[in-house]
Write a protein that holds these residues in place. Structure first.
Motif, PDB file in Angstrom:
ATOM      1  N   GLN A  33      -8.045  -0.044  -0.630  1.00  0.00           N
ATOM      2  CA  GLN A  33      -8.822  -0.902   0.275  1.00  0.00           C
ATOM      3  C   GLN A  33      -9.972  -0.133   0.927  1.00  0.00           C
ATOM      4  OE1 GLN A  33      -5.197  -2.104   2.082  1.00  0.00           O
ATOM      5  NE2 GLN A  33      -5.631  -4.270   1.862  1.00  0.00           N
ATOM      6  N   ASP A  53      -5.504  -1.596  -5.120  1.00  0.00           N
ATOM      7  CA  ASP A  53      -5.022  -2.185  -3.870  1.00  0.00           C
ATOM      8  C   ASP A  53      -6.012  -3.217  -3.356  1.00  0.00           C
ATOM      9  OD1 ASP A  53      -3.898  -2.771  -1.449  1.00  0.00           O
ATOM     10  OD2 ASP A  53      -3.606  -0.689  -0.837  1.00  0.00           O
ATOM     11  N   GLU A  54      -5.747  -4.476  -3.617  1.00  0.00           N
ATOM     12  CA  GLU A  54      -6.559  -5.596  -3.141  1.00  0.00           C
ATOM     13  C   GLU A  54      -8.055  -5.279  -3.168  1.00  0.00           C
ATOM     14  OE1 GLU A  54      -4.756  -8.038  -0.390  1.00  0.00           O
ATOM     15  OE2 GLU A  54      -3.022  -6.779  -0.009  1.00  0.00           O
ATOM     16  N   THR A 103       0.839  -1.203   0.000  1.00  0.00           N
ATOM     17  CA  THR A 103       0.000   0.000   0.000  1.00  0.00           C
ATOM     18  C   THR A 103       0.875   1.253   0.000  1.00  0.00           C
ATOM     19  OG1 THR A 103      -1.798  -1.175   1.082  1.00  0.00           O
ATOM     20  CG2 THR A 103      -1.815   1.219   1.284  1.00  0.00           C
TER      21      THR A 103
END
Ligand code: ADP
Ligand code: MG
Length: 377
Positions: free
Chosen positions: A93, A174-175, A54
């Motif tokens: 996220q 990000d994920e 991140t």
């Protein structure tokens, strides 16, 4: 369109320790990181939780400034360029949506805040329609609702919709699917892959999920403790891992650990392998029930057969360590049976540094140096 470069980037984050906020503790999040993301490609950064993924994206976005080193887009230094001016589409996220705007407006927000022209309007409509088509009913039923009424997974979907609708030069992800259930996650991964192929937007996608990484990556970067350990095509990294961390981290098939490490001195040709780890992938282990002079003797510790392809995974004890083998046919291996192992291919790692020194391919003991191309099998 953009090529992204990070050059010798370092970033230390500090946080106060203890509830009374006494001293400050600092974490080195990124260490001397140099990485190139080629124009139009999708780079997936794969690494365990806490390794700095991140932070890396925030440095590219300009939400954090490096302590030292440079971030460049198309060779231009980004130091003085604010996040808003970097033409970035982000799905983080916990990426915030505009709370008082319905999802439809959130998805189109980038275009709403720009000067209206007929051309921009047409582009906005086309991009919105494209997003709607790709995301289908999962986005459609959210369009008239406000973020305050959405679950975490639903917000993520709207944020993803907004990101693919805006006219971004760089896409930072990000994920994004971590909060979604399995079926939706798989569907979105494939949709995202299709979309990235179509628009050829330079993308940095970070995840700890191996399957996501293998599906989406044009280029894979394996990250550990603030460093990029290896960059390459997923197959290249799997076939020629730079060190034991990469070898043991990237797993292309579930069912067994991706590599077994054996003390070199246990190998039949031990004199050349003292102070080395011999690493072997489960699919490269051949198991014989007959004694073999060139074989490594062990004992079956466990046998497990997994549907739907009836692949059998054997765990074989060699002294205190275990070797995992994958075989197509079950056989009738029983716990305690003696077996002799030979390896179709294996890697040799330095025991102290963990660095791969060479790989052996087939029976002819070809030596493959770490920097040369490896064509195994
Ligand atoms: P990842 O995304 O790979 O899980 P992060 O980039 O979030 O990793 O974090 C990398 C390291 O930096 C971790 O050790 C984390 O605890 C630390 N860290 C992250 N954010 C902060 C922050 N705001 N302040 C201090 N340390 C942080
Ligand atoms: Mg993270």
């Amino acid at each position: 369109m953009a090529q992204i470069d990070l050059r010798d980037v370092c970033k230390t984050l500090s946080e106060s320790s203890g509830i009374f906020g006494g001293g400050r503790r600092s974490t080195v999040a990124i260490r001397d990181l140099t990485l190139r993301v080629p124009d139009g490609q999708t780079m997936v950064v794969l690494g365990p939780s806490g390794c700095g993924k991140t932070t890396l994206l925030k440095l590219i976005a300009g939400l954090l400034q490096p302590d030292s080193g440079d971030v460049l887009f198309n060779d231009a230094d980004m130091k003085a360029v604010s996040p808003g001016e970097r033409r970035i589409g982000m799905v983080f996220q916990n990426y915030a949506l505009y709370p008082n705007l319905v999802s439809r407006t959130n998805v189109r927000s980038y275009f709403l805040f720009r000067k209206k022209t007929a051309a921009l309007d047409a582009l906005a409509r086309a991009k919105f329609e494209r997003t709607s088509a790709l995301m289908g009913v999962e986005l459609a039923y959210l369009l008239d609702r406000k973020p305050t009424t959405l679950s975490g997974g639903e917000k993520q979907r709207v944020a993803l919709g907004r990101c693919i609708t805006r006219d971004a030069a760089v896409f930072l992800v990000d994920e994004p699917f971590a909060n979604l259930d399995q079926t939706l996650r798989e569907k979105y991964r494939v949709n995202l892959k299709r979309l990235l192929k179509q628009f050829k937007i330079t993308t940095v996608y970070v995840t700890h999920d191996h399957h996501e990484a293998l599906l989406l990556a044009d280029i894979l970067a394996v990250m550990d403790r603030g460093r990029i350990e290896q960059v390459g095509a997923p197959r290249e990294i799997y076939d020629a891992p730079k060190n034991t961390f990469v070898a043991a981290f990237l797993n292309i098939s579930p069912g067994a650990p991706p590599i077994s490490l054996i003390d070199g001195h246990r190998m039949p040709n031990r004199e050349t392998l003292a102070q080395m780890w011999v690493g072997v992938r489960p699919e490269d282990v051949e198991v014989s029930r007959e004694p073999r002079a060139d074989g490594l003797q062990g004992t079956i510790a466990e046998s497990i057969t997994l549907p739907p392809r009836d692949t059998t995974f054997l765990t074989i004890s060699i002294g205190e360590r275990e070797v995992h083998a994958q075989t197509a046919c079950g056989g009738d291996h029983r716990t305690g049976d003696p077996v002799w192992l030979t390896f179709k291919r294996y890697h040799v790692f330095d025991k102290t540094s963990g660095v791969r020194l060479r790989s052996h391919d087939g029976g002819d003991d070809d030596l493959v140096a770490p920097d040369s191309d490896v064509h195994l099998g």
